[in-house]
Design a protein around this motif. Structure first.
Motif, PDB file in Angstrom:
ATOM      1  N   LEU A   1      -5.070   6.839  -0.453  1.00  0.00           N
ATOM      2  CA  LEU A   1      -6.110   6.122  -0.400  1.00  0.00           C
ATOM      3  C   LEU A   1      -7.735   5.436  -0.346  1.00  0.00           C
ATOM      4  CD1 LEU A   1      -5.999   2.504   0.002  1.00  0.00           C
ATOM      5  CD2 LEU A   1      -5.834   2.825   2.812  1.00  0.00           C
TER       6      LEU A   1
ATOM      7  N   GLU B   1      -5.501   7.604   3.669  1.00  0.00           N
ATOM      8  CA  GLU B   1      -6.083   8.170   3.337  1.00  0.00           C
ATOM      9  C   GLU B   1      -5.817   9.869   3.340  1.00  0.00           C
ATOM     10  OE1 GLU B   1      -9.206   6.908   5.435  1.00  0.00           O
ATOM     11  OE2 GLU B   1      -9.333   4.997   3.984  1.00  0.00           O
TER      12      GLU B   1
ATOM     13  N   SER C   1      -7.458   0.375  -2.071  1.00  0.00           N
ATOM     14  CA  SER C   1      -7.925  -0.963  -0.518  1.00  0.00           C
ATOM     15  C   SER C   1      -8.643  -1.612  -0.950  1.00  0.00           C
ATOM     16  CB  SER C   1      -8.089  -0.216   0.458  1.00  0.00           C
ATOM     17  OG  SER C   1      -9.302  -0.110   1.161  1.00  0.00           O
TER      18      SER C   1
ATOM     19  N   TYR D   1      -3.808   3.202   7.601  1.00  0.00           N
ATOM     20  CA  TYR D   1      -4.959   3.465   6.328  1.00  0.00           C
ATOM     21  C   TYR D   1      -6.009   5.051   6.275  1.00  0.00           C
ATOM     22  CZ  TYR D   1      -4.914  -1.295   7.093  1.00  0.00           C
ATOM     23  OH  TYR D   1      -5.057  -3.166   6.808  1.00  0.00           O
TER      24      TYR D   1
ATOM     25  N   ALA E   1       1.471   3.978  -3.372  1.00  0.00           N
ATOM     26  CA  ALA E   1       1.406   5.595  -2.607  1.00  0.00           C
ATOM     27  C   ALA E   1       2.458   7.278  -3.713  1.00  0.00           C
ATOM     28  CB  ALA E   1       0.294   5.706  -1.314  1.00  0.00           C
TER      29      ALA E   1
ATOM     30  N   LEU F   1       1.116  -1.039   0.123  1.00  0.00           N
ATOM     31  CA  LEU F   1       0.072   0.387   0.052  1.00  0.00           C
ATOM     32  C   LEU F   1       0.743   1.408   0.091  1.00  0.00           C
ATOM     33  CD1 LEU F   1      -2.948  -1.026   2.608  1.00  0.00           C
ATOM     34  CD2 LEU F   1      -3.154  -0.155   0.025  1.00  0.00           C
TER      35      LEU F   1
END
Length: 311
Positions: free
Chosen positions: A273, A268, A250, A264, A242, A238
């Motif tokens: 994300l 975000e 996701s 997460y 990014a 992840l």
């Protein structure tokens, strides 16, 4: 350390994810210094340590539990080296000059540097070279292209039949939306899921499914993607995704993310994300530069003088 190139050791066991964190930080520091060489120190499963030709490190960077143990011994052998640990060393904080820890671990120590996720090896140059190396294969996939990276079960997540069915459906939705697919499974991906994906998508000319056989196109998949989807268990992937600046989705598994929900949230908040809940969208954000930022902080804290352009 004089005027000779500084030697940076990246010390880790044979796990790819652990290895990439140590090497990624070492390479980022070397780019920042402009005059440094990196060397890999491998701790094998049997405990044997493979040392590099550069037999004395100036900066020792370790990741993983075996590296924790080796650091104690190497501090006595290399008293002039500066010791850095990636991740949370858990009660061994005084063994290292600096600690580079994920923000979601909340390591509150004077010698700790916090970053979003963990160090990695994704750079614009590496992506460009990988895309060029696999250009012929990529050319067979008409744009737009979506990369789908699938991990597997771990301590927090499970891949149930319902999860597998949902992943297969979401991948099918991408094809229906007009995307070609660059699909990669991992060593942790259940064989049943890999088999189902091969059965459904393996013969589709708009799908490149990498199952671990042959040269790994991972960096090329990141480079050539118009959007990227990653299962939520794969925190390293992840963060690496990014770093591309591409729209990042996701894919949910079954379980409780616990502390990783903070990661997460950070992704975000950066604008990178979103959860894949419906039709895909396109958006832009500044590529996440956390590894280079951590490297600059290490150089600053260790009092080293960069001799070239910053990473």
């Amino acid at each position: 350390m004089g005027t000779t190139p500084k030697v940076i050791w990246a010390v880790a066991d044979t796990r790819r994810g652990v290895e990439n964190q140590a090497i990624g930080l070492a390479e980022a520091i070397a780019r920042h210094l402009g005059d440094a060489v990196t060397a890999r120190v491998t701790i094998r499963d049997d405990g044997y340590v493979t040392l590099p030709e550069h037999d004395t490190p100036d900066i020792w960077i370790g990741c993983g539990r075996p590296a924790l143990k080796l650091a104690r011994r190497h501090r006595k052998i290399f008293p002039g080296a500066r010791f850095v640990y990636v991740q949370d060393p858990r009660n061994h904080y005084d063994r290292f000059d600096l600690i580079v820890a994920p923000g979601h671990d909340r390591v509150r120590k004077a010698n700790a540097i916090s970053m979003i996720g963990s160090p990695h090896r994704v750079t614009p140059d590496r992506l460009a070279k990988a895309e060029a190396a696999f250009a012929k294969h990529l050319a067979a996939l008409p744009a737009p292209r979506a990369t789908v990276l699938i991990g597997g079960p771990n301590k927090r997540f499970k891949v149930t039949p319902d999860v597998s069915a949902n992943l297969e459906a979401r991948i099918g939705d991408l094809l229906d939306a007009g995307y070609s697919l660059m699909l990669s499974v991992s060593r942790r991906t259940p064989k049943a899921l890999t088999g189902a994906l091969k059965a459904r998508f393996g013969d589709d000319k708009r799908v490149w499914l990498f199952d671990g056989t042959g040269e790994n196109p991972y960096f090329a998949f990141l480079a050539a993607a118009d959007l990227i989807c990653v299962t939520e268990d794969s925190t390293n992937m992840l963060v690496e995704a990014a770093a591309t600046g591409k729209p990042l989705y996701s894919l949910p598994l079954d379980g409780d993310p616990g502390k990783f929900s903070r990661l997460y949230g950070a992704l975000e908040a950066h604008g990178a994300l979103r959860p894949l809940l419906g039709p895909v969208e396109s958006w832009t954000y500044t590529p996440l530069d956390a590894t280079a930022q951590a490297a600059r902080e290490v150089v600053l804290r260790l009092g080293l003088e960069p001799q070239g352009a910053a990473a």
